[in-house]
Design a protein around this motif. Structure first.
Motif, mmCIF file in Angstrom:
data_model
loop_
_atom_site.group_PDB
_atom_site.id
_atom_site.type_symbol
_atom_site.label_atom_id
_atom_site.label_comp_id
_atom_site.label_asym_id
_atom_site.label_seq_id
_atom_site.Cartn_x
_atom_site.Cartn_y
_atom_site.Cartn_z
ATOM 1 N N GLY A 142 -42.974 14.725 27.690
ATOM 2 C CA GLY A 142 -44.099 15.545 27.264
ATOM 3 C C GLY A 142 -43.805 16.458 26.103
ATOM 4 O O GLY A 142 -44.680 17.234 25.700
ATOM 5 N N ALA A 143 -42.586 16.405 25.541
ATOM 6 C CA ALA A 143 -42.231 17.284 24.429
ATOM 7 C C ALA A 143 -42.790 16.738 23.126
ATOM 8 O O ALA A 143 -42.905 15.525 22.951
ATOM 9 C CB ALA A 143 -40.719 17.426 24.342
ATOM 10 N N PRO A 144 -43.131 17.608 22.168
ATOM 11 C CA PRO A 144 -43.598 17.140 20.860
ATOM 12 C C PRO A 144 -42.471 16.465 20.094
ATOM 13 O O PRO A 144 -41.296 16.643 20.410
ATOM 14 C CB PRO A 144 -44.070 18.433 20.167
ATOM 15 C CG PRO A 144 -43.382 19.539 20.881
ATOM 16 C CD PRO A 144 -43.179 19.089 22.288
ATOM 17 N N PRO A 145 -42.797 15.709 19.066
ATOM 18 C CA PRO A 145 -41.770 14.943 18.342
ATOM 19 C C PRO A 145 -40.664 15.807 17.757
ATOM 20 O O PRO A 145 -39.499 15.404 17.747
ATOM 21 C CB PRO A 145 -42.568 14.233 17.244
ATOM 22 C CG PRO A 145 -43.962 14.161 17.778
ATOM 23 C CD PRO A 145 -44.154 15.389 18.590
ATOM 24 N N GLU A 146 -41.019 17.014 17.249
ATOM 25 C CA GLU A 146 -39.975 17.836 16.645
ATOM 26 C C GLU A 146 -38.955 18.307 17.682
ATOM 27 O O GLU A 146 -37.750 18.389 17.391
ATOM 28 C CB GLU A 146 -40.593 19.043 15.936
ATOM 29 C CG GLU A 146 -41.481 19.922 16.802
ATOM 30 C CD GLU A 146 -42.925 19.470 16.804
ATOM 31 O OE1 GLU A 146 -43.778 20.256 17.222
ATOM 32 O OE2 GLU A 146 -43.167 18.319 16.370
ATOM 33 N N ILE A 147 -39.411 18.576 18.902
ATOM 34 C CA ILE A 147 -38.482 18.977 19.963
ATOM 35 C C ILE A 147 -37.614 17.785 20.369
ATOM 36 O O ILE A 147 -36.416 17.922 20.629
ATOM 37 C CB ILE A 147 -39.248 19.529 21.171
ATOM 38 C CG1 ILE A 147 -40.076 20.755 20.754
ATOM 39 C CG2 ILE A 147 -38.307 19.896 22.302
ATOM 40 C CD1 ILE A 147 -39.249 21.895 20.224
ATOM 41 N N VAL A 148 -38.191 16.614 20.421
ATOM 42 C CA VAL A 148 -37.428 15.414 20.776
ATOM 43 C C VAL A 148 -36.325 15.172 19.755
ATOM 44 O O VAL A 148 -35.188 14.819 20.114
ATOM 45 C CB VAL A 148 -38.367 14.198 20.870
ATOM 46 C CG1 VAL A 148 -37.568 12.919 21.077
ATOM 47 C CG2 VAL A 148 -39.356 14.385 22.023
ATOM 48 N N SER A 149 -36.632 15.368 18.460
ATOM 49 C CA SER A 149 -35.605 15.169 17.431
ATOM 50 C C SER A 149 -34.475 16.180 17.575
ATOM 51 O O SER A 149 -33.297 15.835 17.387
ATOM 52 C CB SER A 149 -36.240 15.270 16.047
ATOM 53 O OG SER A 149 -36.788 16.564 15.837
#
Length: 274
Positions: free
Chosen positions: A76-83
């Motif tokens: 559920g994390a946004p893409p920037e957090i995943v990166s």
């Protein structure tokens, strides 16, 4: 032997051996000793904690444990957090290559802890992911239905437009046909009549004539086909009833003599002097 009076005197009045200043000094000494012991215990605890952390970090299952932990945060994390989480995992891999292992001997308790904790994190990630997957599937289904609905409306409009164009074309063709009939109807009828006459006067097809001639040769003594014979010949040759009748009439006139005529000719030859 000690008497009760002496016991009572010694028991209840012994604390009074120290005055207040002496008692305060002793309490402060005890407090300092207790504080020193707490600091030492804290240092020992910190050393133990650091050692445990080092053992965990150098354990072979630590990368899998860390990956499971980061996977839980990715749900559920946004893409920037995943990166960012991927970068952290990459940095940990680099550090692991340079790290010195402290695992000198097997530790079954630590092995069980690492495996159990990782299993808990994997299950937790699965539980977290389930509602997200359901929501994603639901939204995808709704999107597909909306696209299909839009496509159906577009196809319906396109089909309606094509039908309108076809109807308009048919209407124009009908109007053109009616105009041509009004202008050239009489000429068309006369041409049809002329073509039909030429067709009647024309020769029969070669295959049809050969079939009729074959029947003629088989029935040369009496070349008069019955109605059933004519029907069979019509089916075989593709000629109509009238064409077959006319061919046999002409054929008999040209190439066949009836028995009565043959007798009459014979009589004339006999009676005629040479």
């Amino acid at each position: 032997m000690m008497m009760p009076e002496d016991y009572n005197h010694n028991h209840y009045h012994s604390p009074m051996l120290f005055n207040s200043d002496e008692l305060g000094f002793q309490c402060s000494v005890v407090s300092q000793d207790s504080a020193s012991v707490n600091v030492q215990n804290q240092i020992v605890d910190e050393d133990d904690s650091s050692l445990i952390k080092a053992k965990i970090a150098s354990h072979p299952s630590y990368p899998k444990l860390l990956q499971a932990y980061i996977d839980c945060h990715k749900v559920g994390a946004p893409p920037e957090i995943v990166s960012v989480l991927d970068e952290i995992m990459g940095e940990n891999d680099l550090c692991k290559q340079d790290a010195v292992s402290l695992r000198t001997q097997t530790d079954p308790h630590l092995d069980d802890f690492m495996q159990s904790y990782r299993d808990i994190l994997v299950k937790y990630k699965s539980d977290l992911s389930r509602p997200f997957h359901e929501a994603t599937s639901f939204l995808t289904q709704i999107q597909t239905q909306l696209l299909n609905l839009c496509n159906d409306e577009g196809e319906g409009e396109e089909t309606e437009l094509i039908e309108m164009q076809d109807a308009e074309t048919k209407r124009e063709d009908r109007q053109l046909k009616e105009k041509l009939v009004r202008m050239y109807g009489s000429h068309i009828r006369s041409l049809k009549l002329e073509f039909s006459k030429k067709k009647k006067k024309g020769k029969l097809p070669k295959e049809g004539r050969q079939t009729l001639l074959a029947w003629w040769n088989l029935h040369s003594k009496w070349p008069y086909p019955t109605e059933s014979d004519k029907i069979a010949l019509a089916e075989t040759t593709g000629l109509d009833h009238k064409q077959i009748n006319n061919w046999f009439i002409n054929q008999r006139k040209r190439h066949w003599k009836s028995p009565d005529n043959m007798l009459a000719v014979a009589d004339r030859r006999i009676t005629t002097p040479h």
